[in-house]
Design a protein around this motif. Structure first.
Motif: not given
Length: 324
Positions: A26-55
């Motif tokens: 799935l291709r994901a995008i953020s409304a905010f630049p990568p350096n903002l904490e909002f996007t960093k937290q979204f990246q944490a969600f993405i990482d959580r999905v990718n760990r649990a959803g491997e394969g």
């Protein structure tokens, strides 16, 4: 014997195909630049999905406003240009007026989900934006008004912004007008230059991810009490969601529940840390004379605005998201 071997071979091929099948990406995008904490937290969600959803399922982060301007991201999501988005629901409240319900809420995401609000919000998002409502990345974080000059109070004891140029977005516009301010509509990326050049003398912003932009160096006052709540949501293209396997959906839903709890904890820690930075930089917090009225004006404005745009879901949403 030959038929048995052929059947065995077919089973082996099927097993091999399923065992080594590529996960759905799935291709994901953020409304905010990568350096903002909002996007960093979204990246944490993405990482959580990718760990649990491997394969099974994988989310690829493709960028922020540099890829597609924030106010165009809802259309791009609906049209399937990308599959998932994180950003303020207020950016597309012209299409989904109920986005205001999140902004005007005083109930946090964890309780909102427990009370059935997410299910209701999902029904609305599917009908109006063809989007699956995945999660509410709020953390219970409210908004403050920040000023370069000492705040003035009206005769009723609330903030008086008469004649002040304020960096604004659609979320703040009517509130600033109600308090007498002048709105200057600017993207997040334009805030620093506008403050540096004196184009604006104040702004509204949540209690986190403020120092990331660096504009605190131009400000002297923070007006309390804070109002509203972050309306950051994670949504997904409806057709893409419907095409996922039950296992992939379960991975994303579980990650969203965990993420809402995590942001409540993480954002609180970030808020406390940034408050110390603001204090050290000389920003004073000033309480309005009539805090109850200050809050009422801000929240009533949001709920009244929603009722005027689309009253069909107001009472149900308010019963789940706003406790008086």
């Amino acid at each position: 014997m030959r038929k048995f071997l052929l059947a065995l071979s077919a089973c082996a091929v099927m097993f091999s195909s399923s065992a080594f099948a590529e996960p759905v990406t799935l291709r994901a995008i953020s409304a905010f630049p990568p350096n903002l904490e909002f996007t960093k937290q979204f990246q944490a969600f993405i990482d959580r999905v990718n760990r649990a959803g491997e394969g099974v399922v994988k989310i690829q982060f493709v960028g922020g406003p540099e890829v597609i301007p924030p106010q165009q991201q809802d259309t791009a999501l609906r049209n399937g240009v990308f599959d998932m988005q994180m950003g303020p629901a207020s950016y597309y409240n012209g299409i989904v007026p109920e986005a205001d319900a999140l902004f005007g809420a005083n109930v946090g995401p964890v309780q909102a989900r427990e009370d059935g609000a997410v299910e209701l919000l999902n029904d609305i998002w599917r009908k109006k934006l063809n989007a699956q409502f995945i999660g509410w990345q709020s953390g219970g974080i409210p908004f403050y008004v920040y000023l370069t000059d000492p705040p003035k109070m009206s005769g009723k004891g609330v903030l008086d912004l008469t004649g002040i140029q304020l960096r604004s977005t659609p979320a703040y516009r009517e509130w600033f007008e109600a308090l007498g301010g002048n709105n200057v509509m600017l993207q997040t990326s334009e805030m620093f230059t506008a403050m540096e050049r004196g184009v604006v003398r104040g702004l509204g912003w949540p209690a986190i991810s403020f120092t990331d932009i660096g504009v605190h160096k131009f400000l002297k006052y923070r007006v309390a009490p804070p109002v509203w709540q972050l309306d950051l949501v994670i949504i997904m293209n409806g057709r893409k969601w419907d095409g996922l396997s039950p296992e992939a959906k379960q991975v994303i839903e579980k990650a969203a529940i965990e993420h809402e709890k995590a942001t409540q904890r993480d954002f609180a820690a970030i808020r406390d840390r940034e408050t110390k930075i603001l204090e050290q930089s000389g920003i004073q917090t000033v309480e309005v004379d009539n805090p109850a009225l200050h809050l009422k004006i801000a929240h009533d404005l949001v709920w009244d605005r929603l009722a005027s745009r689309d009253p069909s879901n107001v009472e149900m949403l308010k019963s789940k998201l706003y406790k008086e």
